[in-house]
Motif scaffolding. Structure first.
Motif, mmCIF file in Angstrom:
data_model
loop_
_atom_site.group_PDB
_atom_site.id
_atom_site.type_symbol
_atom_site.label_atom_id
_atom_site.label_comp_id
_atom_site.label_asym_id
_atom_site.label_seq_id
_atom_site.Cartn_x
_atom_site.Cartn_y
_atom_site.Cartn_z
ATOM 1 N N ASN A 194 7.838 0.366 -1.161
ATOM 2 C CA ASN A 194 7.748 -1.094 -1.149
ATOM 3 C C ASN A 194 7.448 -1.649 0.235
ATOM 4 O OD1 ASN A 194 10.441 -0.247 -0.326
ATOM 5 N ND2 ASN A 194 10.915 -2.425 -0.239
ATOM 6 N N SER A 195 7.603 -0.833 1.294
ATOM 7 C CA SER A 195 7.559 -1.380 2.649
ATOM 8 C C SER A 195 6.666 -0.632 3.625
ATOM 9 C CB SER A 195 8.980 -1.418 3.234
ATOM 10 O OG SER A 195 9.540 -0.103 3.286
ATOM 11 N N LEU A 196 6.366 0.629 3.370
ATOM 12 C CA LEU A 196 5.579 1.415 4.320
ATOM 13 C C LEU A 196 4.146 0.890 4.418
ATOM 14 C CD1 LEU A 196 6.737 5.024 3.385
ATOM 15 C CD2 LEU A 196 7.267 3.793 5.500
ATOM 16 N N GLU A 197 3.603 0.900 5.627
ATOM 17 C CA GLU A 197 2.232 0.434 5.846
ATOM 18 C C GLU A 197 1.234 1.265 5.051
ATOM 19 O OE1 GLU A 197 -0.872 -0.365 9.573
ATOM 20 O OE2 GLU A 197 1.234 0.158 9.959
ATOM 21 N N SER A 198 1.534 2.555 4.858
ATOM 22 C CA SER A 198 0.628 3.441 4.129
ATOM 23 C C SER A 198 0.488 3.059 2.654
ATOM 24 C CB SER A 198 1.116 4.891 4.236
ATOM 25 O OG SER A 198 2.451 5.011 3.772
ATOM 26 N N PHE A 199 1.392 2.221 2.140
ATOM 27 C CA PHE A 199 1.332 1.777 0.747
ATOM 28 C C PHE A 199 0.657 0.409 0.587
ATOM 29 C CE2 PHE A 199 4.391 5.113 -0.050
ATOM 30 C CZ PHE A 199 4.204 5.444 -1.383
ATOM 31 N N GLN A 200 0.157 -0.172 1.659
ATOM 32 C CA GLN A 200 -0.394 -1.531 1.576
ATOM 33 C C GLN A 200 -1.530 -1.632 0.562
ATOM 34 O OE1 GLN A 200 -1.424 -3.319 5.309
ATOM 35 N NE2 GLN A 200 0.694 -3.473 5.999
ATOM 36 N N HIS A 201 -2.445 -0.691 0.587
ATOM 37 C CA HIS A 201 -3.580 -0.752 -0.355
ATOM 38 C C HIS A 201 -3.089 -0.568 -1.788
ATOM 39 C CE1 HIS A 201 -7.661 -0.687 -1.747
ATOM 40 N NE2 HIS A 201 -7.554 0.538 -2.245
ATOM 41 N N PHE A 202 -2.172 0.338 -1.993
ATOM 42 C CA PHE A 202 -1.559 0.555 -3.308
ATOM 43 C C PHE A 202 -0.929 -0.736 -3.810
ATOM 44 C CE2 PHE A 202 2.392 1.433 -5.632
ATOM 45 C CZ PHE A 202 1.967 2.260 -6.652
ATOM 46 N N GLN A 203 -0.189 -1.423 -2.935
ATOM 47 C CA GLN A 203 0.506 -2.647 -3.345
ATOM 48 C C GLN A 203 -0.465 -3.801 -3.592
ATOM 49 O OE1 GLN A 203 3.502 -2.879 -4.266
ATOM 50 N NE2 GLN A 203 4.606 -1.180 -3.342
ATOM 51 N N LYS A 204 -1.525 -3.902 -2.799
ATOM 52 C CA LYS A 204 -2.477 -4.998 -2.960
ATOM 53 C C LYS A 204 -3.353 -4.834 -4.199
ATOM 54 C CE LYS A 204 -2.857 -6.167 1.962
ATOM 55 N NZ LYS A 204 -3.751 -6.165 3.158
ATOM 56 N N THR A 205 -3.485 -3.608 -4.678
ATOM 57 C CA THR A 205 -4.320 -3.343 -5.854
ATOM 58 C C THR A 205 -3.439 -3.147 -7.078
ATOM 59 O OG1 THR A 205 -4.397 -1.005 -5.179
ATOM 60 C CG2 THR A 205 -6.233 -2.421 -4.520
ATOM 61 N N TYR A 206 -3.008 -1.931 -7.322
ATOM 62 C CA TYR A 206 -2.158 -1.666 -8.482
ATOM 63 C C TYR A 206 -0.881 -2.504 -8.462
ATOM 64 C CZ TYR A 206 1.176 0.551 -11.590
ATOM 65 O OH TYR A 206 2.135 0.762 -12.562
ATOM 66 N N GLY A 207 -0.258 -2.620 -7.304
ATOM 67 C CA GLY A 207 1.032 -3.299 -7.196
ATOM 68 C C GLY A 207 1.004 -4.765 -7.569
ATOM 69 N N HIS A 208 -0.173 -5.381 -7.594
ATOM 70 C CA HIS A 208 -0.289 -6.788 -7.990
ATOM 71 C C HIS A 208 -1.130 -6.957 -9.255
ATOM 72 C CE1 HIS A 208 1.570 -7.736 -4.146
ATOM 73 N NE2 HIS A 208 1.736 -8.956 -4.604
ATOM 74 N N LEU A 209 -1.266 -5.887 -10.000
ATOM 75 C CA LEU A 209 -1.957 -5.948 -11.285
ATOM 76 C C LEU A 209 -1.079 -6.656 -12.313
ATOM 77 C CD1 LEU A 209 -4.378 -4.867 -13.068
ATOM 78 C CD2 LEU A 209 -2.917 -2.892 -13.544
ATOM 79 N N ASP A 210 -1.692 -7.467 -13.167
ATOM 80 C CA ASP A 210 -1.026 -8.021 -14.347
ATOM 81 C C ASP A 210 -1.598 -7.261 -15.535
ATOM 82 O OD1 ASP A 210 -0.448 -9.522 -16.697
ATOM 83 O OD2 ASP A 210 -0.177 -11.352 -15.519
ATOM 84 N N VAL A 211 -0.843 -6.285 -16.052
ATOM 85 C CA VAL A 211 -1.404 -5.384 -17.058
ATOM 86 C C VAL A 211 -1.791 -6.112 -18.340
ATOM 87 C CG1 VAL A 211 -0.269 -3.304 -16.200
ATOM 88 C CG2 VAL A 211 0.932 -4.765 -17.855
#
Length: 321
Positions: A194-211
């Protein structure tokens, strides 16, 4: 600690090991709300031993076992006290219990039976979230009460993809009903996802998907392979055996999954979602708006739609993952 072989999603792994480590509880921080917020913001989770009353959890478990026993002959070979399932029992064998309004147990909804309500919405979780949130809490009417059979597991996902139309300040509390071992199926979190910089792309894409808005076909899971997450983005998978009364609380952006149930025992657990009463709730999970229609997760069923499919694999290519 003796090493054990467990199944995390689809992958066999030694526990504890470099790949799968022990969760650290935060009971020593319970008197310090600021420290709890720092813990969950950094790690993505709070592991609390004994938040619920142990006997109340065991009573709730017995209520669920009684319900499952009543739904069909032979599903539970030995319901008391272990909850041993008939060997052939698989998907569709355990009655659907994730519900707010529709399914009843006697004169009550199974998720709102008295013994279950004492656990899910009793004074212990309410008092915790009242302190943690700094005001009166509320929880969704919809409860994700589940019975997990042999070989079943939950794949990697973040909860935001399913419930992102209310406040972002929403938390999941996972409550196992009983003493649950890793071999029965326990929740695992990717610490720091939820917080690591390495997950930023994951969070901005999949992490903000509305399925639902995306009309995604499938479970909504990102993957069933835990190493796809750590090899691409980092973080550390952590899990634990749970005793009746223990809980795992985590953010909407925390990547998590479960170990597979390698036993013939019925693993029972329930997810509840908590937020401030003053903030907007996702209306799909309040009252009878959501009903019993489930499109994603373990209850996903292929409707053979002829529309152009939106799948997680196609989206990954679009996102460059």
């Amino acid at each position: 600690m003796a090493t054990r072989t467990v199944k995390l999603g689809t992958q066999m792994v030694e526990f504890p090991s470099d790949r799968l480590q022990q969760l650290e509880d935060c009971n020593h921080l319970l008197s310090d709300v600021e420290a709890l917020h720092k813990e969950i913001q950094t790690k993505g989770y709070l592991f609390i031993r004994g938040l619920h009353d142990r006997q109340e959890v065991l009573n709730a478990r017995q209520t669920v076992l009684e319900y499952v026993k009543e739904q069909g002959n032979g599903k539970l070979v030995d319901p008391w006290p272990e909850g041993v399932l008939e060997a052939r029992c698989g998907q569709g064998c355990i009655p659907f219990m994730e519900v707010s309004i529709v399914i009843y147990y006697g004169d009550r909804k199974i998720t709102h039976a008295e013994n279950i309500q004492k656990v899910l919405e009793g004074p212990r979780p309410k008092n915790f979230f009242r302190r943690f949130l700094g005001e009166e809490p509320r929880t969704f009417d919809f409860k994700w009460l589940r019975g997990i059979y042999r070989e079943a597991f939950t794949g990697v996902h973040v909860d935001r993809v399913y419930m992102n139309r209310g406040t972002p300040n929403l938390y999941t509390m996972w409550t196992p009903f009983g003493d649950i071992t890793l071999e029965m199926g326990c929740l695992a979190v990717c610490e720091g996802s939820n917080s690591l910089e390495s997950f930023q792309h994951f969070q901005k894409t999949y992490g903000h998907l509305d399925v639902e808005a995306a009309k995604l076909k499938g479970t909504g899971w990102f993957t069933t392979d835990p190493w796809e997450i750590t090899e691409k983005f980092g973080g550390q998978w952590k899990t634990s055996d749970f005793k009746a009364g223990d809980v795992l609380i985590f953010t909407m952006g925390t990547a998590h999954m479960s170990t597979a149930n390698l036993t013939d025992l019925l693993r029972i657990s329930c997810d509840t979602r908590w937020q401030r009463v003053s903030e907007k709730a996702d209306e799909r999970y309040m009252g009878d708006n959501f009903g019993s229609k489930v499109k994603f997760g373990l209850q996903f069923k292929d409707d053979k739609s002829e529309e152009e499919e939106v799948t997680i694999e196609k989206l990954k290519k679009t996102w460059g993952i």
